[in-house]
Design a protein around this motif. Sequence first.
Motif, short mmCIF file in Angstrom:
data_model
loop_
_atom_site.label_atom_id
_atom_site.label_comp_id
_atom_site.label_asym_id
_atom_site.label_seq_id
_atom_site.Cartn_x
_atom_site.Cartn_y
_atom_site.Cartn_z
N ALA A 45 -16.58 64.18 -32.72
CA ALA A 45 -17.54 64.83 -32.95
C ALA A 45 -18.95 64.19 -32.88
O ALA A 45 -19.99 64.66 -32.59
CB ALA A 45 -17.44 65.23 -34.57
N ALA A 46 -18.98 62.82 -33.09
CA ALA A 46 -20.19 61.95 -32.85
C ALA A 46 -20.28 61.88 -31.15
O ALA A 46 -21.60 61.94 -30.74
CB ALA A 46 -19.95 60.56 -33.08
N ILE A 47 -19.24 61.88 -30.49
CA ILE A 47 -19.41 61.91 -29.06
C ILE A 47 -20.15 63.14 -28.48
O ILE A 47 -21.10 63.30 -27.64
CB ILE A 47 -18.16 61.64 -28.39
N ARG A 48 -19.59 64.24 -29.12
CA ARG A 48 -20.16 65.73 -28.89
C ARG A 48 -21.78 65.39 -29.29
O ARG A 48 -22.68 66.26 -28.47
CB ARG A 48 -19.74 66.69 -29.64
N ALA A 49 -22.13 65.03 -30.48
CA ALA A 49 -23.45 65.12 -30.78
C ALA A 49 -24.24 64.32 -29.83
O ALA A 49 -25.40 64.66 -29.59
CB ALA A 49 -23.51 64.64 -32.27
N LEU A 50 -23.79 63.15 -29.43
CA LEU A 50 -24.55 62.10 -28.58
C LEU A 50 -24.76 62.77 -27.21
O LEU A 50 -25.77 62.67 -26.59
CB LEU A 50 -23.69 60.87 -28.50
N ALA A 51 -23.74 63.42 -26.73
CA ALA A 51 -23.75 64.18 -25.68
C ALA A 51 -24.91 65.24 -25.40
O ALA A 51 -25.76 65.52 -24.59
CB ALA A 51 -22.56 64.89 -25.13
N SER B 83 -27.45 65.25 -27.68
CA SER B 83 -28.83 64.56 -27.58
C SER B 83 -29.16 64.07 -26.37
O SER B 83 -30.53 64.08 -25.96
CB SER B 83 -28.78 63.62 -28.76
N ALA B 84 -28.13 63.61 -25.59
CA ALA B 84 -28.36 63.00 -24.45
C ALA B 84 -29.04 64.19 -23.26
O ALA B 84 -29.96 63.96 -22.43
CB ALA B 84 -27.55 62.15 -23.78
N ARG B 85 -28.27 65.13 -23.42
CA ARG B 85 -28.85 66.35 -22.80
C ARG B 85 -30.25 66.82 -22.92
O ARG B 85 -30.74 67.16 -21.86
CB ARG B 85 -27.65 67.54 -22.71
N GLN B 86 -30.62 66.88 -24.08
CA GLN B 86 -31.95 67.33 -24.54
C GLN B 86 -33.11 66.19 -23.76
O GLN B 86 -33.95 66.79 -23.35
CB GLN B 86 -32.13 67.49 -26.03
N THR B 87 -32.48 65.20 -24.02
CA THR B 87 -33.60 64.00 -23.43
C THR B 87 -33.56 64.07 -21.84
O THR B 87 -34.63 64.02 -21.03
CB THR B 87 -33.07 62.59 -23.82
N ALA B 88 -32.30 64.42 -21.19
CA ALA B 88 -32.24 64.25 -19.99
C ALA B 88 -33.00 65.63 -19.30
O ALA B 88 -33.70 65.76 -18.29
CB ALA B 88 -30.86 64.59 -19.53
N PRO C 234 -33.61 65.16 -15.44
CA PRO C 234 -32.59 66.11 -14.87
C PRO C 234 -31.23 66.07 -14.29
O PRO C 234 -30.45 66.68 -14.28
CB PRO C 234 -33.52 67.26 -14.04
N ALA C 235 -31.40 65.07 -13.45
CA ALA C 235 -30.23 64.56 -12.91
C ALA C 235 -28.89 64.20 -13.63
O ALA C 235 -27.82 64.26 -13.03
CB ALA C 235 -30.57 63.34 -11.75
N LEU C 236 -29.30 63.93 -14.81
CA LEU C 236 -28.27 63.36 -15.71
C LEU C 236 -27.44 64.66 -16.40
O LEU C 236 -26.74 64.38 -17.38
CB LEU C 236 -28.61 62.36 -16.67
N LEU C 237 -28.00 65.93 -16.34
CA LEU C 237 -27.76 66.91 -17.01
C LEU C 237 -26.02 67.27 -16.86
O LEU C 237 -25.43 67.48 -17.62
CB LEU C 237 -28.37 68.23 -16.63
N SER C 238 -25.76 67.12 -15.42
CA SER C 238 -24.08 67.43 -15.19
C SER C 238 -23.17 66.45 -15.90
O SER C 238 -22.34 66.67 -16.35
CB SER C 238 -23.86 67.11 -13.64
N GLU C 239 -23.50 64.96 -15.98
CA GLU C 239 -22.86 64.17 -16.68
C GLU C 239 -22.69 64.44 -18.17
O GLU C 239 -21.82 64.28 -18.77
CB GLU C 239 -23.47 62.57 -16.43
N CYS C 240 -23.90 64.88 -18.68
CA CYS C 240 -24.11 65.11 -20.07
C CYS C 240 -23.02 66.28 -20.49
O CYS C 240 -22.35 66.43 -21.50
CB CYS C 240 -25.40 65.24 -20.71
N ASP C 241 -23.12 67.23 -19.58
CA ASP C 241 -22.21 68.47 -19.87
C ASP C 241 -20.79 68.05 -19.69
O ASP C 241 -19.95 68.58 -20.27
CB ASP C 241 -22.63 69.63 -18.51
N GLY C 242 -20.51 67.25 -18.66
CA GLY C 242 -19.22 66.82 -18.42
C GLY C 242 -18.74 65.91 -19.59
O GLY C 242 -17.52 65.99 -20.06
N ILE C 243 -19.31 65.13 -20.23
CA ILE C 243 -18.99 64.38 -21.57
C ILE C 243 -18.74 65.42 -22.64
O ILE C 243 -17.88 65.34 -23.58
CB ILE C 243 -20.12 63.32 -21.90
N ALA C 244 -19.66 66.67 -22.66
CA ALA C 244 -19.36 67.57 -23.76
C ALA C 244 -18.19 68.29 -23.59
O ALA C 244 -17.35 68.63 -24.43
CB ALA C 244 -20.73 68.33 -23.76
N ARG C 245 -17.90 68.73 -22.29
CA ARG C 245 -16.63 69.28 -22.29
C ARG C 245 -15.49 68.56 -22.25
O ARG C 245 -14.38 69.05 -22.87
CB ARG C 245 -16.52 69.92 -20.42
N THR C 246 -15.49 67.31 -22.08
CA THR C 246 -14.19 66.49 -22.24
C THR C 246 -14.36 66.28 -23.75
O THR C 246 -12.97 66.43 -24.07
CB THR C 246 -14.56 65.30 -21.66
#
Length: 460
Positions: free
Chosen positions: A269-275, A277-282, A287-299
């Motif tokens: 749950a913490a990883i999803r929350a951090l992902a 938050s990181a997506r909002q910052t990205a 914007p280049a980090l959006l795909s990595e943040c979405d990948g972390i959230a999906r995982t």
Amino acid sequence: MWNRPRFDLKVRLTLRVAAISAACFAAISAYFLITADREAHARIDSIAAIVAKSLELQQGKIQWAASPRDFPNLDPVAAYVMTPGLCLAFRGPSGEMLQRFCSGAPAPASPSPQVFAAFYRSLFDPGREATRPVIVRGTRLGETVVSVDPAVQTAEAWHEAGRLMIALAIALPLLCLLVYAALARALRPTRLIRTGLERIAANDLSARLPPFDLAELSAIRDGFNHLAESLDNALAERSELTRKLIALQDDERRHLARELHDEFGQSLAAIRALASSARQTAVQDCPALLSECDGIARTATGMMETLRGTLFRLRPPDVEELGLVASLEGLVAGWNGRSRGETRFSIRFDGAFETLPAAISANLYRIVQEALTNAAKHAGATKVDLHLTMAANEIALAIDDDGRPNDASSKSGMGLLGMRERVAALRGRMSFEVGANGGSALRVVIPLTAAERHPLGQAA
């Protein structure tokens, strides 16, 4: 190796008694035939001696009276010794027959069979002649010859043997009937022994044999009862140990589920929350980090789904509160959802399961859960059918699938071993066989009375 036919013990012993009795009758018949032959030979030997003595007296009278008379004269002695079939003769010194008398023999009422006649003649030589020399004052005048018609002697022997055969024909079947009846009465307790063994084979270790009159059967009864009692005690100890092991296993599963939920679940749950938050910052800064943040959230989301399934298997719903039917329906629905159509699961119930003890319900749930896992994961089945039936005195579970029936992991794995232990602790029976149309067929039968008498601790 040849398969020898199996005979009933009573029939086998009766046949042996009949064979021994027939041998005894044959020995008695042979004794009578030998005795009769010896008596016949002794009789003709005595007749030959009498005839020789009579002829010697005749010759003495002729010489004493100095008057010529016919010699030999067999008429006087023949009148006293002649019997049917008897022949008297006088043979001169040169071997010629000087006189011969034979009495005719009437036709026998029951002639001897040709087989018996040939057998008797080959053994006893009924036509043998008895001879005695006629000697007067040291001079051998000839010899008397006495014989009996072989047909007459054979007929007499058959007459004696026939009576014995009639007695044998009457006595032997009667003896067999009496022996069979006596053996049937003596071996009647073996039915009880067989019934007791069948009950033991069916896991009914309460079977005991009653006292018997025979010492041998009493020894078998003592050994049987001791064995049944020992097996009953051993199974009770095994059931108690299994209960403790299953309870310990379930406690460990609850503890593991709690740890996974509290530690690993919170971390995901913490990883999803951090992902997030990181997506909002990205979005604002990189914007280049959006795909990595979405990948972390999906995982993290996938891991959460896997964790929920694991927690469901480790800590199933409360069967005591929901009931066995609702719990199993939820289990099947969960498998249908996770398989995404690759494997179709179906379940149907016959009977009322509301009054089923909680301990049996919990263990049935665990058995079905492990069986579905084996069918879907190990056997690779595409169709799994469950049928649970409750009768007055037992519960029957049937699980059929179209997977690989010879899969070693599904037969010898720890899951199947745990199922066997649970079924054995409930005093039930379990079989895992190849299905009629391929695949595998699992059958579990649990007697309600035995299960209630040896309940397991509730498995959560």
